[in-house]
Design a protein around this motif. Structure first.
Motif, PDB file in Angstrom:
ATOM      1  N   VAL A   1     -52.326 -19.808   2.623  1.00  0.00           N
ATOM      2  CA  VAL A   1     -52.048 -18.934   3.756  1.00  0.00           C
ATOM      3  C   VAL A   1     -51.866 -17.484   3.301  1.00  0.00           C
ATOM      4  O   VAL A   1     -51.042 -17.192   2.437  1.00  0.00           O
ATOM      5  N   SER A   2     -52.657 -16.598   3.892  1.00  0.00           N
ATOM      6  CA  SER A   2     -52.494 -15.139   3.764  1.00  0.00           C
ATOM      7  C   SER A   2     -52.559 -14.604   2.340  1.00  0.00           C
ATOM      8  O   SER A   2     -51.765 -13.748   1.953  1.00  0.00           O
ATOM      9  N   LYS A   3     -53.535 -15.068   1.568  1.00  0.00           N
ATOM     10  CA  LYS A   3     -53.672 -14.526   0.209  1.00  0.00           C
ATOM     11  C   LYS A   3     -54.093 -13.057   0.233  1.00  0.00           C
ATOM     12  O   LYS A   3     -53.972 -12.368  -0.781  1.00  0.00           O
TER      13      LYS A   3
ATOM     14  N   VAL B   1     -49.335 -23.228   0.139  1.00  0.00           N
ATOM     15  CA  VAL B   1     -48.882 -22.059  -0.608  1.00  0.00           C
ATOM     16  C   VAL B   1     -49.073 -20.849   0.301  1.00  0.00           C
ATOM     17  O   VAL B   1     -50.179 -20.588   0.782  1.00  0.00           O
ATOM     18  N   ILE B   2     -47.980 -20.159   0.568  1.00  0.00           N
ATOM     19  CA  ILE B   2     -47.968 -19.054   1.526  1.00  0.00           C
ATOM     20  C   ILE B   2     -47.636 -17.759   0.796  1.00  0.00           C
ATOM     21  O   ILE B   2     -46.607 -17.659   0.122  1.00  0.00           O
ATOM     22  N   TYR B   3     -48.501 -16.773   0.949  1.00  0.00           N
ATOM     23  CA  TYR B   3     -48.263 -15.450   0.374  1.00  0.00           C
ATOM     24  C   TYR B   3     -47.754 -14.545   1.488  1.00  0.00           C
ATOM     25  O   TYR B   3     -48.464 -14.260   2.453  1.00  0.00           O
ATOM     26  N   GLY B   4     -46.505 -14.102   1.361  1.00  0.00           N
ATOM     27  CA  GLY B   4     -45.886 -13.297   2.411  1.00  0.00           C
ATOM     28  C   GLY B   4     -46.283 -11.834   2.353  1.00  0.00           C
ATOM     29  O   GLY B   4     -46.993 -11.388   1.448  1.00  0.00           O
ATOM     30  N   ARG B   5     -45.802 -11.099   3.319  1.00  0.00           N
ATOM     31  CA  ARG B   5     -46.071  -9.658   3.373  1.00  0.00           C
ATOM     32  C   ARG B   5     -45.253  -8.937   2.304  1.00  0.00           C
ATOM     33  O   ARG B   5     -44.127  -9.336   1.998  1.00  0.00           O
ATOM     34  N   PRO B   6     -45.807  -7.870   1.722  1.00  0.00           N
ATOM     35  CA  PRO B   6     -45.090  -7.151   0.671  1.00  0.00           C
ATOM     36  C   PRO B   6     -43.692  -6.723   1.108  1.00  0.00           C
ATOM     37  O   PRO B   6     -43.463  -6.379   2.270  1.00  0.00           O
ATOM     38  N   ILE B   7     -42.781  -6.757   0.161  1.00  0.00           N
ATOM     39  CA  ILE B   7     -41.380  -6.435   0.429  1.00  0.00           C
ATOM     40  C   ILE B   7     -41.140  -4.941   0.223  1.00  0.00           C
ATOM     41  O   ILE B   7     -41.493  -4.398  -0.827  1.00  0.00           O
TER      42      ILE B   7
END
Length: 201
Positions: free
Chosen positions: A24-26, A156-162
């Motif tokens: 998800v969201s690479k 495996v989920i890649y979230g939005r940058p912090i």
């Protein structure tokens, strides 16, 4: 095809064969520039899973003992692993990880420092915050959700940058930065790739 790309290919075949993997969201992981990817940790399979589906080379910190058998050590180096010695390894790990980021590369780390036996997110160590505040890296939260059982669903989920600029400019402590990173990992684990809204008093 270089050895890193070949290793990624082998890992993708493995995971797609034995598990029902969803990525998800690479696209949240920049394809260039320094990136610090911070994930929860539930299995020894987490590092290859997290790195296998990304279009860029990612480095990992690994125990020095794994490099003692020279052919395997050469392979680990080629696959992006950075050796860390036991004992006084903290300083070495910080120096090695920071060096990776200053060379505009990607670094994967697991802030909990050890695998979670329950699957619940544990407390993060200060090293993640150190890398985040001492570099200009884009910090991306990641979550592995599911169980490594044959043919089971795993995501495996890649979230939005912090956002980290305020902590960097305010010279916040590494622990404060790690707390923010862990909060974002928890959000990604629970909510997927949705905007994180920080709770304020």
């Amino acid at each position: 095809m270089n050895i890193y790309k070949f290793g990624q290919f082998v890992c993708r075949v493995f995971f797609k064969t034995f598990f029902r993997v969803t990525v998800v969201s690479k696209h949240n992981v920049p394809e260039s520039g320094p990136v610090l990817l911070c994930s929860n940790h539930i299995s020894n399979l987490d590092p290859p899973l997290v790195g296998a589906f990304l279009p860029r080379h990612m480095a990992f910190l690994a125990k020095g003992e794994l490099f003692s058998f020279k052919p395997f050590g050469v392979l680990l180096h080629a696959l992006g692993a950075v050796p860390i010695k036991r004992g006084g390894g903290d300083r070495q790990a910080l120096k090695a990880g920071l060096g990776v980021l200053k060379e505009n590369q990607g670094l994967v780390m697991f802030p909990e420092g050890t695998r979670s036996k329950t699957g619940e997110l544990g407390e993060g160590l200060a090293g993640a915050g150190f890398f985040a505040t001492r570099s200009d890296a884009t910090v991306v939260p990641c979550a592995v959700v599911g169980k490594y059982r044959p043919f089971a669903k795993i995501k495996v989920i890649y979230g939005r940058p912090i956002p980290m600029d305020d902590l960097r400019e305010g010279k916040s402590s590494s622990s404060e930065a790690t707390e923010r990173i862990m909060a974002h990992i928890a959000h990604v684990k629970a909510n997927g790739d949705t905007p994180y809204i920080e709770e304020r008093e």
